[in-house]
Design an enzyme around this catalytic site. Structure first.
Site, mmCIF file in Angstrom:
data_model
loop_
_atom_site.group_PDB
_atom_site.id
_atom_site.type_symbol
_atom_site.label_atom_id
_atom_site.label_comp_id
_atom_site.label_asym_id
_atom_site.label_seq_id
_atom_site.Cartn_x
_atom_site.Cartn_y
_atom_site.Cartn_z
ATOM 1 N N CYS A 1 -77.257 49.608 21.366
ATOM 2 C CA CYS A 1 -77.056 49.054 20.021
ATOM 3 C C CYS A 1 -75.698 49.432 19.439
ATOM 4 C CB CYS A 1 -78.191 49.501 19.100
ATOM 5 S SG CYS A 1 -78.392 51.290 19.029
ATOM 6 N N ARG B 1 -75.193 40.436 16.482
ATOM 7 C CA ARG B 1 -75.674 40.936 15.191
ATOM 8 C C ARG B 1 -75.320 39.940 14.086
ATOM 9 N NH1 ARG B 1 -76.559 46.075 14.274
ATOM 10 N NH2 ARG B 1 -77.970 45.190 12.733
HETATM 11 N N1 CP Z 1 -76.093 48.933 15.852
HETATM 12 C C1 CP Z 1 -75.860 49.194 14.571
HETATM 13 O O1 CP Z 1 -76.735 49.110 13.705
HETATM 14 O O2 CP Z 1 -74.566 49.495 14.293
HETATM 15 P P1 CP Z 1 -74.047 50.064 12.919
HETATM 16 O O3 CP Z 1 -74.689 51.402 12.713
HETATM 17 O O4 CP Z 1 -72.536 50.151 13.090
HETATM 18 O O5 CP Z 1 -74.418 49.112 11.821
HETATM 19 N N1 NVA Z 2 -80.776 55.560 16.344
HETATM 20 C C1 NVA Z 2 -79.475 55.299 15.762
HETATM 21 C C2 NVA Z 2 -79.225 53.839 15.673
HETATM 22 C C3 NVA Z 2 -77.865 53.453 15.167
HETATM 23 C C4 NVA Z 2 -77.659 51.976 15.117
HETATM 24 C C5 NVA Z 2 -79.404 55.949 14.397
HETATM 25 O O1 NVA Z 2 -80.351 55.816 13.618
HETATM 26 O O2 NVA Z 2 -78.394 56.611 14.116
#
Ligand code: CP
Ligand code: NVA
Length: 336
Positions: free
Chosen positions: A276, A321
């Site tokens: 992600c 996204r």
């Molecule tokens: N994957 C994701 O949610 O990225 P950000 O934390 O940069 O929004």
């Molecule tokens: N598990 C991570 C996801 C970030 C997109 C967090 O919560 O920091």
């Protein structure tokens, strides 16, 4: 038959379990439609004049930028409200904040700690609330992830999808429930002390049995979890708000790093890698340098080799996204 132009109007997007399989698939397909329109330069100002509030208690690159660009592409205006900018929870309750924002904005994005805060905003705002990540779920990320899988493989049902790493975090929870719903064989591979809570596993198992049609496997056995995987997925070992956990997580999760050996364990050349983001794959960040100095590691959850390999679709996934968040905003505004 789900109609994205009507069936989501006025609804919030707080957790995957609130939507049927057909509804999630309809949002994924609508995202692909919006992506094609954007690439072709076809205007899609479905929400002309809309104003949205973007409440962020935690940092973000992708989610924030996707909400801003999606809103502008749809003809609206997005107002960023960071943790230091608003009284939320400090001098003003979630309920009162929701009532104020709901009088001024047509929709509210919330990224924060408590899922109950996202739910409280939705209960009192009178406009759709979109969950941009809480400690429990990351539902907009799911649409991007499964759009990326569908684009690559042409299908979702029957795909074997293995997540390795911190199994108790928002990403593991969301992947488990959404994967189960969409009919994948969803595997969570984590040490015993970092596996999803029982209620999340039970929810996913029930969904797989009654709605999804795929299967659920939660195990610490790497060989079992990774064998035949079409997708290998990981996330940071330490999520936002848990920064005191590095030593413990490195000790527990180092065997679960996605690297060339792990990719080879799938037994398939066609396996793709997803994350992600943000990712710790090198030492080009302050945290990366600190981890190298303190623990002697140059990468954590994924090796630099796998991250930069042709099998890695992480930047396609990040781009998605935008298209998927746009689909959620447009569908829930319902102004077609
Ligand atoms: N994957 C994701 O949610 O990225 P950000 O934390 O940069 O929004
Ligand atoms: N598990 C991570 C996801 C970030 C997109 C967090 O919560 O920091």
């Amino acid at each position: 038959m789900v109609d994205v132009r009507k069936d989501f109007a006025g609804r919030s997007f707080l957790a995957e379990r609130d939507f049927t399989k057909e509804e999630l698939l309809a949002l994924i397909d609508f995202s692909a439609e919006l992506k094609a329109m954007k690439k072709a330069g076809t205007p899609h100002r479905y929400c002309d004049g809309m104003n949205v509030a973007l409440l962020f208690e935690k940092a973000s690159t992708r989610t924030r930028c996707a909400f801003v660009v999606a809103t502008v592409d749809l003809g609206g205006h997005a107002e960023f409200l960071g943790a230091a900018d608003v009284q939320l929870g400090k001098k003003e309750s979630v309920e009162d904040t929701a009532k104020v924002l709901g009088r001024m904005f047509d929709g509210i994005q919330f990224r924060g700690f408590k899922q109950s805060d996202a739910e409280g905003l939705a209960e009192h705002a009178g406009v759709p609330v979109w969950n941009g990540l809480t400690d429990q779920w990351h539902p907009t990320q799911m649409l991007a992830d499964f759009l990326t899988v569908k684009e690559h493989f042409g299908r979702l049902e029957g795909i074997t999808f293995t997540y390795c790493g911190d199994g108790r975090n928002n990403m593991a929870n969301s992947l488990l429930v959404t994967g189960a719903k969409l009919g994948l064989n969803i595997h969570i591979c984590a040490p015993d002390s970092l596996q999803p809570e029982d209620w999340v596993i039970e929810l996913a198992e029930e969904i797989a049995a009654t709605e999804g049609g795929g299967s659920v496997l939660v195990t610490s056995d790497l060989d079992l979890a990774v064998k035949d995987a079409d997708v290998l997925y990981t996330d940071v070992w330490v999520s936002m708000g848990e920064e005191d956990q590095f030593a413990n997580r490195i000790e527990l999760l180092t065997p679960y790093q996605v690297n060339a050996d792990m990719m080879a364990k799938t037994g398939k050349d066609s396996t793709i890698f997803l994350h992600c983001l943000p990712a710790f794959h090198d030492t080009e960040t302050e945290y990366g340098k600190m981890i190298e100095e303190q623990f002697g590691l140059t990468a954590m959850e994924v090796s630099d080799e796998v991250f930069r390999s042709p099998q890695s679709l992480v930047f396609d996934q990040a781009e998605n996204r935008l298209h998927t968040i746009k689909a959620v905003i447009a569908a829930t505004m319902g102004r077609f």
